[in-house]
Design a protein around this motif. Structure first.
Motif, short mmCIF file in Angstrom:
data_model
loop_
_atom_site.label_atom_id
_atom_site.label_comp_id
_atom_site.label_asym_id
_atom_site.label_seq_id
_atom_site.Cartn_x
_atom_site.Cartn_y
_atom_site.Cartn_z
N SER A 1 -6.43 3.53 4.42
CA SER A 1 -7.17 3.82 3.19
C SER A 1 -7.72 5.24 3.23
CB SER A 1 -8.34 2.84 3.03
OG SER A 1 -9.34 3.10 4.02
N ALA B 1 -4.44 -2.33 6.62
CA ALA B 1 -4.61 -1.73 5.29
C ALA B 1 -5.79 -0.76 5.29
CB ALA B 1 -4.81 -2.82 4.24
N ASN C 1 0.81 -1.23 0.00
CA ASN C 1 0.00 0.00 0.00
C ASN C 1 0.84 1.28 0.00
OD1 ASN C 1 -2.98 -0.96 0.39
ND2 ASN C 1 -1.78 -2.22 1.80
#
Length: 421
Positions: free
Chosen positions: A329, A325, A116
């Motif tokens: 975001s 994750a 990411n």
């Protein structure tokens, strides 16, 4: 199609559905989260993360421990880890992350971070806090700016005073407010509030390099030099513009004084904004926000984060990684911080939905990350060990509350306190 074929096909469909459900349930895990977000806006923010995880098929086991500072939560966490039953994630911040990392109990999140692109999305000074020995073990949910000055524009107008940009202007404004019969500075006489004011004075008087040397690196020369003497003298002068009822007052009650026009200004982190908003006040119109005097080009940060603990269950491990994750975001960072009153930790966020104070905070966060004037808040557990922080905090409050203590005596005590392990 014959009945036999229909039956056979139905059996195939049922078998496929069973296999799909089995594979989904095999992937679905539970993430147990220890946190201390129990107030209104905080609880809303936590539920946004819960919903995100549930959207991925995982279940959320809430382990909320009341107590704003998190001390109670840390006591519970220690007993859980010692007994070999750590939660998947716990709300931990600053140097405490390193302390847990040294115990060898934190999970490695490098695969999630790499997938990411966290290194590119976070300022290095922030990502370094989230790493232990170069490996990601925690993830940031927000950024609070600590070096803010809040003011009531109507009160300033009546006193014919302006929003100050440096400490000389601050005292001119404070004097004008005093003459107008208003309490110049709303303050709560609690040691963390004294310390919050102190670090903003240190940043405004000495600049980011001095702040870093004195209050992050705990350099003895900086703690006992001419600049620190000026910081302490300025800090004491601020006290002269607070009211006699300040001792023991909660920070939100001090904010309420500014809201009601009983006081003109308050030095406090951006959680104060939540009090103005909750009172139906609009930024720029009913209240003003600006960097604390002399600190427009610097930023003291207080970051909430989740450290991930080592767990064995494979499904729960995936749920833990999905949680890490999800926290980073854009969708979660926006939703959470709109509820919390803070700003996203990501550098490339669209701030369209945020208010003007948050937009200014985000702009300054990005700018100070580039100019190396983004520094951790010592008053809010981001800069030094908890033992050193507590000892220095005690000296600062003793100086604030003891008129007979000289700056020289305070500096000697600061140097001694900085050695606390």
């Amino acid at each position: 199609m014959t009945p036999t074929r229909l039956t056979t096909r139905a059996l195939h469909v049922a078998a496929a559905a069973t296999l799909l459900c089995a594979s989904l349930s095999a992937r679905a895990g539970e993430v147990e989260v220890l946190h201390y977000w129990t107030s209104g806006g905080e609880a809303k923010a936590a539920s946004a993360l819960k919903a995100t995880l549930q959207g991925k098929g995982h279940s959320w086991k809430d382990f909320a421990v009341a107590g704003g500072g998190g001390d109670s939560a840390m006591t519970v966490l220690k007993s859980r880890v010692v007994s070999g039953n750590a939660p998947a994630a716990a709300q931990i911040k600053g140097p405490s992350i390193q302390e847990w990392g040294n115990e060898g109990v934190l999970a490695n999140l490098d695969d999630v971070a790499k997938a990411n692109n966290w290194d590119a999305l976070l300022p290095k000074v922030v990502s370094d806090v989230m790493k232990h020995k170069g490996h990601y073990v925690a993830v940031p949910v927000n950024v609070h700016r600590v070096n803010w000055l809040w003011a009531n524009p109507e009160v300033l107008k009546k006193a014919n005073a302006k929003m100050p940009t440096n400490w000389d202007e601050f005292f001119v404004t404070a004097e004008a407010l005093k003459k107008a019969g208003v309490i110049p500075v709303a303050h709560g006489g609690q040691n963390w509030q004294d310390f919050t004011t102190f670090e903003s004075v240190a940043l405004g008087v000495g600049g980011a390099d001095f702040y870093r040397k004195a209050l992050v690196q705990l350099d003895a020369g900086s703690l006992k030099g001419a600049t620190m003497q000026k910081v302490l003298t300025t800090f004491r002068k601020v006290k002269g513009y607070t009211d006699k009822n300040a001792p023991g007052r909660d920070w939100n009650l001090a904010t309420a004084m500014v809201i009601r026009g009983e006081a003109g200004m308050q030095l406090m982190g951006d959680w104060a904004k939540g009090e103005f908003i909750a009172a139906g006040k609009a930024p720029g119109k009913d209240f003003l926000c600006a960097a604390a005097p002399g600190t427009a080009n610097a930023f003291t940060f207080n970051i909430d984060s989740f450290a991930m603990f080592k767990i064995k269950n494979t499904a729960n491990l995936q749920a833990q990684k999905d949680m890490a994750a999800a926290i980073m975001s854009p969708e979660f960072q926006e939703t959470f911080n709109l509820n919390k009153g803070s700003i996203p930790a990501r550098l490339n966020m669209d701030m369209a939905k945020f208010d003007d104070c948050a937009k200014l905070s985000s702009k300054d966060f990005v700018a100070t990350a580039k100019s190396n004037t983004l520094v951790p808040s010592i008053a809010h557990g981001m800069a030094v060990s908890s033992a050193a922080e507590g000892a220095i905090k005690d000296v600062v409050s003793q100086f604030w509350n003891t008129d007979s203590m000289t700056p020289e005596q305070a500096m000697d005590r600061l140097v001694a306190a900085a050695k606390t392990k």
